[in-house]
Scaffold this motif. Structure first.
Motif, PDB file in Angstrom:
ATOM      1  N   ASP A 156     124.191 -20.969 187.623  1.00 40.94           N
ATOM      2  CA  ASP A 156     123.887 -19.550 187.789  1.00 40.94           C
ATOM      3  C   ASP A 156     123.505 -18.909 186.455  1.00 40.94           C
ATOM      4  OD1 ASP A 156     124.535 -18.993 190.697  1.00 40.94           O
ATOM      5  OD2 ASP A 156     126.384 -19.959 190.045  1.00 40.94           O
ATOM      6  N   HIS A 157     124.222 -19.294 185.390  1.00 38.27           N
ATOM      7  CA  HIS A 157     123.924 -18.767 184.064  1.00 38.27           C
ATOM      8  C   HIS A 157     124.151 -19.861 183.019  1.00 38.27           C
ATOM      9  CE1 HIS A 157     123.898 -14.745 185.789  1.00 38.27           C
ATOM     10  NE2 HIS A 157     125.136 -14.916 186.245  1.00 38.27           N
ATOM     11  N   ILE A 158     123.291 -19.871 182.005  1.00 42.89           N
ATOM     12  CA  ILE A 158     123.512 -20.665 180.803  1.00 42.89           C
ATOM     13  C   ILE A 158     123.812 -19.665 179.689  1.00 42.89           C
ATOM     14  CG2 ILE A 158     122.593 -22.357 179.185  1.00 42.89           C
ATOM     15  CD1 ILE A 158     122.747 -23.480 181.988  1.00 42.89           C
ATOM     16  N   VAL A 159     125.046 -19.640 179.229  1.00 42.96           N
ATOM     17  CA  VAL A 159     125.432 -18.696 178.179  1.00 42.96           C
ATOM     18  C   VAL A 159     125.181 -19.331 176.825  1.00 42.96           C
ATOM     19  CG1 VAL A 159     127.337 -17.445 177.097  1.00 42.96           C
ATOM     20  CG2 VAL A 159     127.104 -17.440 179.586  1.00 42.96           C
ATOM     21  N   VAL A 160     124.345 -18.696 176.018  1.00 45.65           N
ATOM     22  CA  VAL A 160     124.087 -19.146 174.650  1.00 45.65           C
ATOM     23  C   VAL A 160     124.643 -18.112 173.694  1.00 45.65           C
ATOM     24  CG1 VAL A 160     122.061 -20.511 175.262  1.00 45.65           C
ATOM     25  CG2 VAL A 160     121.787 -18.097 174.663  1.00 45.65           C
ATOM     26  N   LEU A 161     124.839 -18.507 172.455  1.00 42.37           N
ATOM     27  CA  LEU A 161     125.599 -17.677 171.522  1.00 42.37           C
ATOM     28  C   LEU A 161     124.742 -16.783 170.644  1.00 42.37           C
ATOM     29  CD1 LEU A 161     128.289 -20.303 170.467  1.00 42.37           C
ATOM     30  CD2 LEU A 161     128.399 -18.601 172.296  1.00 42.37           C
ATOM     31  N   ASN A 162     123.443 -17.012 170.621  1.00 37.27           N
ATOM     32  CA  ASN A 162     122.561 -16.118 169.861  1.00 37.27           C
ATOM     33  C   ASN A 162     121.168 -16.139 170.467  1.00 37.27           C
ATOM     34  OD1 ASN A 162     120.754 -18.075 168.354  1.00 37.27           O
ATOM     35  ND2 ASN A 162     122.751 -18.781 167.595  1.00 37.27           N
ATOM     36  N   LYS A 163     120.366 -15.148 170.103  1.00 43.08           N
ATOM     37  CA  LYS A 163     119.043 -14.976 170.720  1.00 43.08           C
ATOM     38  C   LYS A 163     118.097 -16.120 170.384  1.00 43.08           C
ATOM     39  CE  LYS A 163     117.696 -11.795 166.966  1.00 43.08           C
ATOM     40  NZ  LYS A 163     117.270 -12.858 166.080  1.00 43.08           N
ATOM     41  N   ASP A 164     118.261 -16.765 169.245  1.00 46.23           N
ATOM     42  CA  ASP A 164     117.393 -17.887 168.905  1.00 46.23           C
ATOM     43  C   ASP A 164     117.615 -19.052 169.862  1.00 46.23           C
ATOM     44  OD1 ASP A 164     116.076 -16.843 166.530  1.00 46.23           O
ATOM     45  OD2 ASP A 164     118.036 -16.936 165.585  1.00 46.23           O
ATOM     46  N   GLU A 165     118.885 -19.294 170.230  1.00 49.26           N
ATOM     47  CA  GLU A 165     119.191 -20.396 171.141  1.00 49.26           C
ATOM     48  C   GLU A 165     118.672 -20.123 172.547  1.00 49.26           C
ATOM     49  OE1 GLU A 165     120.480 -23.368 170.365  1.00 49.26           O
ATOM     50  OE2 GLU A 165     120.541 -22.768 168.258  1.00 49.26           O
ATOM     51  N   ALA A 167     115.867 -19.181 173.398  1.00 45.85           N
ATOM     52  CA  ALA A 167     114.496 -19.685 173.507  1.00 45.85           C
ATOM     53  C   ALA A 167     114.458 -21.160 173.909  1.00 45.85           C
ATOM     54  CB  ALA A 167     113.760 -19.489 172.179  1.00 45.85           C
ATOM     55  N   TYR A 168     115.558 -21.875 173.723  1.00 45.01           N
ATOM     56  CA  TYR A 168     115.604 -23.302 174.057  1.00 45.01           C
ATOM     57  C   TYR A 168     116.033 -23.560 175.498  1.00 45.01           C
ATOM     58  CZ  TYR A 168     115.800 -23.377 168.925  1.00 45.01           C
ATOM     59  OH  TYR A 168     115.571 -23.162 167.588  1.00 45.01           O
ATOM     60  N   VAL A 169     116.399 -22.515 176.230  1.00 42.27           N
ATOM     61  CA  VAL A 169     116.766 -22.666 177.638  1.00 42.27           C
ATOM     62  C   VAL A 169     115.481 -22.607 178.458  1.00 42.27           C
ATOM     63  CG1 VAL A 169     118.112 -21.733 179.557  1.00 42.27           C
ATOM     64  CG2 VAL A 169     119.020 -21.616 177.228  1.00 42.27           C
ATOM     65  N   LYS A 170     115.171 -23.677 179.150  1.00 38.82           N
ATOM     66  CA  LYS A 170     113.890 -23.786 179.851  1.00 38.82           C
ATOM     67  C   LYS A 170     113.928 -23.220 181.262  1.00 38.82           C
ATOM     68  CE  LYS A 170     112.533 -26.167 176.287  1.00 38.82           C
ATOM     69  NZ  LYS A 170     111.640 -25.564 175.284  1.00 38.82           N
ATOM     70  N   THR A 171     115.112 -22.805 181.707  1.00 41.52           N
ATOM     71  CA  THR A 171     115.302 -22.540 183.130  1.00 41.52           C
ATOM     72  C   THR A 171     115.444 -21.063 183.483  1.00 41.52           C
ATOM     73  OG1 THR A 171     117.634 -23.095 182.718  1.00 41.52           O
ATOM     74  CG2 THR A 171     116.243 -24.800 183.663  1.00 41.52           C
ATOM     75  N   ARG A 172     115.198 -20.164 182.559  1.00 40.46           N
ATOM     76  CA  ARG A 172     115.154 -18.720 182.798  1.00 40.46           C
ATOM     77  C   ARG A 172     116.485 -18.145 183.304  1.00 40.46           C
ATOM     78  NH1 ARG A 172     109.088 -17.724 185.461  1.00 40.46           N
ATOM     79  NH2 ARG A 172     107.924 -18.721 183.748  1.00 40.46           N
ATOM     80  N   ASN A 173     117.581 -18.820 183.001  1.00 38.50           N
ATOM     81  CA  ASN A 173     118.887 -18.297 183.400  1.00 38.50           C
ATOM     82  C   ASN A 173     119.802 -18.122 182.198  1.00 38.50           C
ATOM     83  OD1 ASN A 173     119.054 -21.049 183.022  1.00 38.50           O
ATOM     84  ND2 ASN A 173     120.280 -21.464 184.852  1.00 38.50           N
ATOM     85  N   ALA A 174     119.192 -17.905 181.035  1.00 40.91           N
ATOM     86  CA  ALA A 174     119.964 -17.746 179.800  1.00 40.91           C
ATOM     87  C   ALA A 174     120.540 -16.337 179.689  1.00 40.91           C
ATOM     88  CB  ALA A 174     119.099 -18.048 178.579  1.00 40.91           C
ATOM     89  N   VAL A 175     121.774 -16.267 179.190  1.00 41.67           N
ATOM     90  CA  VAL A 175     122.438 -15.014 178.873  1.00 41.67           C
ATOM     91  C   VAL A 175     123.013 -15.154 177.470  1.00 41.67           C
ATOM     92  CG1 VAL A 175     124.273 -13.401 179.487  1.00 41.67           C
ATOM     93  CG2 VAL A 175     123.036 -14.612 181.294  1.00 41.67           C
TER      94      VAL A 175
END
Length: 371
Positions: A156-165, A167-175
């Motif tokens: 449902d969500h891929i939580v990343v820790l900063n805005k640069d990371e 950009a590496y989520v290919k699946t449009r579910n980054a938070v």
């Protein structure tokens, strides 16, 4: 609401373990929220970090052979056991949300056994080098990356820790939600002639560059000390110690092992130094700022630049440039007034990442009512 944290273990020192404890304790204190931590490799050891007594701990007893490849026959058999026990457990628990903060075998099957749970993957490691590797990957590796992307699209969500990371989520579910840090009333003594570095003593932390830089530093500051804290990983510490001995710096550089009271330890130092090859959102920088410890860090991908306000609460130096690292260390060591300025700003700026600020973002993600 029932929240499950799904991980391998909670008995080791580490940023993932510390952050998870902070979040689990926060959720457990909310009304009508039940928190469960499910592990695979706890081995009857106690949690490393304090946990609220209301948190339930469940270990499914898989115990992977960490010295062997994930794809060894031994670990493949354990993965089958893991899948079966985890699927049955989630069917019984019926969690409203599952938060998985590390990368394990179950990364690939969690979306398909979660039931109606909200499923969240946290990325605590930078994908900077993977992003570069994707561009020149072989056919088989491209298939592997496609499988990874296909799997992550089912979270449902891929939580990343900063805005640069993100950009590496290919699946449009980054938070983007950063790590939290609890406020501290402690203050570093910036008059001490000591520099601290900390982290697992492994190649990615690149303490070797810090040792090389210190060879230049001690020519001008022979009375200053560099102390490195952390657990050894794959014999890296012995390699560094041999280098220190070869360069006759054993009286100035000391390896101090792991400690459970890092904030208190940090108060005995004037500067925090980081020379990592990559960092996603290092907790140790937040800890340093929380006690007002000025920071000198490589501008490595991608965490430090998303924490440090360059020139205001610390300094980012050119990536992989030992000369620049040594120069900036010496400059700050000369200037007590500058250390005092950075200290005051660090104490103020770290408020962006307080537990209260960050956990409100988690409450919104989980659709929890604000209290």
């Amino acid at each position: 609401m029932k929240i499950v944290f799904n991980t391998d273990q909670i008995h080791l020192h580490g940023g993932i373990e510390k952050v998870m404890a902070t979040k689990a304790n926060y959720f457990a204190a909310l009304p009508n929220v039940q928190v469960i931590i499910v592990t695979t490799d706890q081995q009857n050891l106690p949690p490393r970090y304090r946990l609220d007594s209301r948190i339930t701990l469940i270990d499914v007893g898989v115990n992977y052979e960490r010295t062997k490849s994930y794809f060894s026959l031994t670990n493949i058999k354990k993965a089958v056991k893991h899948f079966r026990k985890q699927k049955a457990l989630f069917k019984t628990l019926k969690p409203d949300a599952i938060i998985s903060p590390n990368f394990n075998f179950d990364h690939y099957w969690l979306p398909f056994i979660k039931g109606h749970s909200l499923l969240i993957k946290e990325r605590h490691n930078s994908r900077f080098f993977e992003e570069k590797a994707r561009k020149t990957a072989s056919f088989l590796k491209k298939i592997k990356y496609q499988l990874l992307d296909w799997t992550e699209a089912h979270y449902d969500h891929i939580v990343v820790l900063n805005k640069d990371e993100a950009a590496y989520v290919k699946t449009r579910n980054a938070v983007v939600i950063p790590n939290p840090i609890e406020t501290s009333t402690l203050w570093a003594d910036i008059n001490q002639k000591q520099v601290i570095a900390a982290g697992r003593i492994s190649p990615v932390k690149n303490f070797g560059d810090l040792v090389k830089a210190w060879q230049q530093v001690q020519e001008e500051f022979p009375d200053w000390q560099l102390h490195i804290y952390g657990e050894d990983y794959l014999g890296t510490k012995a390699i560094l110690e041999a280098e220190v001995m070869q360069k006759k710096m054993e009286n100035n550089i000391h390896f101090k092992g792991s400690v459970s009271n890092m904030l208190e330890v940090m108060t005995g130092y004037s500067i925090y130094a980081m020379s990592s090859k990559t960092e996603c959102f290092p907790m140790v920088l937040l800890e340093a700022m929380s006690v007002g410890l000025p920071i000198i860090s490589y501008d490595c991908p991608n965490g430090p630049r998303n924490i440090i306000d360059n020139g205001e609460d610390g300094y980012l130096v050119r990536y992989n440039n030992v000369e620049n690292l040594a120069t900036e260390l010496k400059s700050l060591m000369r200037n007590t007034n500058e250390r005092a300025r950075l200290q005051a700003n660090a104490k103020k700026n770290v408020q962006r990442f307080t537990t209260e600020m960050v956990m409100k973002q988690w409450e919104e993600l989980l659709n929890l009512p604000h209290v």
